[in-house]
Design a protein around this motif. Structure first.
Motif, short mmCIF file in Angstrom:
data_model
loop_
_atom_site.label_atom_id
_atom_site.label_comp_id
_atom_site.label_asym_id
_atom_site.label_seq_id
_atom_site.Cartn_x
_atom_site.Cartn_y
_atom_site.Cartn_z
N ALA A 282 0.82 -1.22 0.00
CA ALA A 282 0.00 0.00 0.00
C ALA A 282 0.86 1.27 0.00
CB ALA A 282 -0.93 0.00 1.20
N THR A 283 2.01 1.21 0.67
CA THR A 283 2.85 2.42 0.81
C THR A 283 4.07 2.43 -0.10
OG1 THR A 283 4.07 1.38 2.63
CG2 THR A 283 2.17 2.73 3.23
N LYS A 284 4.26 1.35 -0.90
CA LYS A 284 5.43 1.25 -1.80
C LYS A 284 6.74 1.38 -1.00
CE LYS A 284 3.16 2.82 -6.03
NZ LYS A 284 1.83 3.12 -5.50
N THR A 285 6.82 0.63 0.10
CA THR A 285 8.03 0.62 0.92
C THR A 285 8.47 -0.83 1.11
OG1 THR A 285 6.67 0.53 2.93
CG2 THR A 285 7.46 2.70 2.26
N ARG A 286 9.61 -1.01 1.77
CA ARG A 286 10.05 -2.34 2.19
C ARG A 286 10.33 -2.27 3.68
NH1 ARG A 286 7.84 -3.82 -1.25
NH2 ARG A 286 8.38 -4.87 -3.20
N ILE A 287 9.84 -3.28 4.42
CA ILE A 287 9.94 -3.26 5.88
C ILE A 287 10.70 -4.50 6.36
CG2 ILE A 287 8.63 -3.30 8.05
CD1 ILE A 287 6.30 -1.97 6.38
N HIS B 23 13.01 -1.52 10.43
CA HIS B 23 13.68 -0.70 9.41
C HIS B 23 12.74 -0.54 8.22
CE1 HIS B 23 17.21 -1.64 11.80
NE2 HIS B 23 17.00 -2.93 11.58
N ILE B 24 12.58 0.69 7.73
CA ILE B 24 11.70 0.97 6.58
C ILE B 24 12.53 1.64 5.49
CG2 ILE B 24 9.51 1.99 5.85
CD1 ILE B 24 8.84 2.40 8.85
N LEU B 25 12.43 1.10 4.28
CA LEU B 25 13.12 1.66 3.10
C LEU B 25 12.08 2.24 2.16
CD1 LEU B 25 15.52 1.88 0.98
CD2 LEU B 25 14.99 -0.46 0.37
N GLY B 26 12.21 3.52 1.83
CA GLY B 26 11.24 4.14 0.92
C GLY B 26 11.48 5.63 0.82
N SER B 27 10.52 6.34 0.18
CA SER B 27 10.61 7.79 0.08
C SER B 27 10.06 8.41 1.37
CB SER B 27 9.81 8.29 -1.12
OG SER B 27 8.44 7.99 -0.95
N PHE B 28 10.25 9.72 1.52
CA PHE B 28 9.89 10.39 2.77
C PHE B 28 8.40 10.21 3.11
CE2 PHE B 28 8.44 14.13 5.15
CZ PHE B 28 9.30 14.09 6.23
N SER B 29 7.52 10.50 2.14
CA SER B 29 6.07 10.43 2.40
C SER B 29 5.63 8.99 2.64
CB SER B 29 5.29 11.05 1.23
OG SER B 29 5.67 10.44 0.02
N SER B 30 6.21 8.04 1.87
CA SER B 30 5.84 6.63 2.02
C SER B 30 6.25 6.09 3.39
CB SER B 30 6.52 5.78 0.94
OG SER B 30 6.17 6.24 -0.34
N ILE B 31 7.45 6.47 3.84
CA ILE B 31 7.94 6.02 5.15
C ILE B 31 7.03 6.55 6.25
CG2 ILE B 31 9.79 6.39 6.86
CD1 ILE B 31 11.80 6.03 4.60
N LYS B 32 6.56 7.79 6.12
CA LYS B 32 5.69 8.39 7.14
C LYS B 32 4.39 7.59 7.27
CE LYS B 32 3.59 12.76 8.53
NZ LYS B 32 2.31 12.15 8.90
N LEU C 221 -5.17 2.71 5.88
CA LEU C 221 -4.14 2.62 4.83
C LEU C 221 -4.74 2.85 3.46
CD1 LEU C 221 -1.59 -0.30 5.36
CD2 LEU C 221 -1.08 2.04 4.74
N ARG C 222 -5.90 2.22 3.21
CA ARG C 222 -6.56 2.36 1.90
C ARG C 222 -6.88 3.82 1.61
NH1 ARG C 222 -8.87 -2.81 2.71
NH2 ARG C 222 -10.59 -1.96 3.97
N ALA C 223 -7.39 4.50 2.63
CA ALA C 223 -7.75 5.91 2.46
C ALA C 223 -6.52 6.76 2.19
CB ALA C 223 -8.47 6.41 3.71
N ALA D 267 -4.90 6.00 -1.26
CA ALA D 267 -5.72 6.58 -2.35
C ALA D 267 -5.43 8.08 -2.46
CB ALA D 267 -7.19 6.34 -2.06
N ARG D 268 -5.26 8.73 -1.31
CA ARG D 268 -4.97 10.16 -1.29
C ARG D 268 -3.58 10.43 -1.87
NH1 ARG D 268 -6.77 10.94 3.79
NH2 ARG D 268 -4.73 11.26 4.74
N LEU D 269 -2.62 9.56 -1.54
CA LEU D 269 -1.26 9.69 -2.08
C LEU D 269 -1.25 9.50 -3.59
CD1 LEU D 269 1.09 7.84 0.45
CD2 LEU D 269 1.23 10.22 -0.22
N ALA D 270 -2.03 8.52 -4.06
CA ALA D 270 -2.11 8.24 -5.52
C ALA D 270 -2.69 9.44 -6.27
CB ALA D 270 -2.96 7.00 -5.75
N GLU D 271 -3.66 10.13 -5.65
CA GLU D 271 -4.26 11.32 -6.29
C GLU D 271 -3.26 12.45 -6.39
OE1 GLU D 271 -7.73 12.45 -4.08
OE2 GLU D 271 -8.78 10.59 -4.57
N ARG D 272 -2.40 12.55 -5.34
CA ARG D 272 -1.43 13.65 -5.29
C ARG D 272 -0.41 13.55 -6.42
NH1 ARG D 272 1.67 14.28 0.25
NH2 ARG D 272 -0.45 14.20 1.03
N PHE D 273 0.02 12.32 -6.73
CA PHE D 273 1.06 12.16 -7.77
C PHE D 273 0.40 11.88 -9.11
CE2 PHE D 273 3.18 10.84 -3.76
CZ PHE D 273 4.05 11.91 -3.70
#
Length: 212
Positions: free
Chosen positions: A157-162, A170-179, A201-203, A206-212
């Motif tokens: 959902a967040t496009k990260t690796r945990i 430990h979380i690997l990802g971009s700033f917004s995804s890590i948050k 998470l779904r909400a 979805a909001r992150l997907a709209e932003r980009f």
């Protein structure tokens, strides 16, 4: 009129603008070779042996950084070469090797070499809430879920690796995804049921997907 003639004459007599070649990385540091050393924890020694070629190839061939394993000191050593294209490559390679030592797969950690906006964030369960004994075990179980289901859901959902290593996360990802991933993990540690975290998470995704 005479003033204009003088001005044009002065401009014509100025020397040509010098053209300087861009400095090479080893010239920036006055010809000194720059080093980085990354300690190898005992439990990552065998995985490092197996994945050595996969780590060595992108670092040596693509990033143009020398890499070797110091068996005596149990450290991976990196240093710049005369043909290293960018001085920042050394730190990128150090971050890549460090991510592998934390428990990330090579295929995930290698993204640190390719993309600039990725980084690794680490925290412990006790930073969120002080838990002991059975309560700590249950919190770790909630983070992973049955067969790792919850962890995979948050990752996708967040496009990260945990990586959950005992009480460290430990979380690997971009700033917004890590948050977003960190907020979800903290909710689970604090006792939120997985279903509630999924819906939130779904909400958010979805909001992150709209932003980009």
């Amino acid at each position: 009129m005479e003033v204009e003639m003088e001005a044009t004459g002065a401009a014509a007599s100025l020397p040509a603008k010098p053209q300087f070649e861009p400095l090479k990385p080893h010239e920036m540091s006055d010809g000194r070779v720059q080093f980085r050393k990354i300690s190898v924890p005992p439990h990552r020694y065998s995985p490092l042996k197996k994945a050595w070629i996969d780590i060595y190839t992108p670092v040596y061939e693509q990033m143009k950084i020398d890499i070797r394993m110091n068996l005596k000191a149990r450290k991976v050593e990196l240093k710049t070469r005369s043909d290293t294209p960018d001085v920042g490559n050394l730190q990128k390679c150090a971050d890549f090797v460090q991510a592998f030592m934390l428990g990330f797969d090579v295929v995930d950690a290698v993204a640190l070499l390719r993309l600039d906006e990725l980084y690794v964030e680490s925290f412990e369960i006790k930073d969120v809430k002080t838990l002991r004994g059975e309560h700590l075990s249950r919190a770790i179980g909630r983070l992973s879920g049955k067969g790792g289901k919850t962890k995979f859901a948050i990752e996708n959902a967040t496009k990260t690796r945990i990586v959950i290593a005992d009480t460290k996360i430990h979380i690997l990802g971009s700033f917004s995804s890590i948050k977003v991933a960190r907020d979800s993990l903290c909710s689970l540690i604090l006792g939120s049921p997985a279903g509630k975290v999924y819906s939130k998470l779904r909400a958010v995704s979805a909001r992150l997907a709209e932003r980009f």
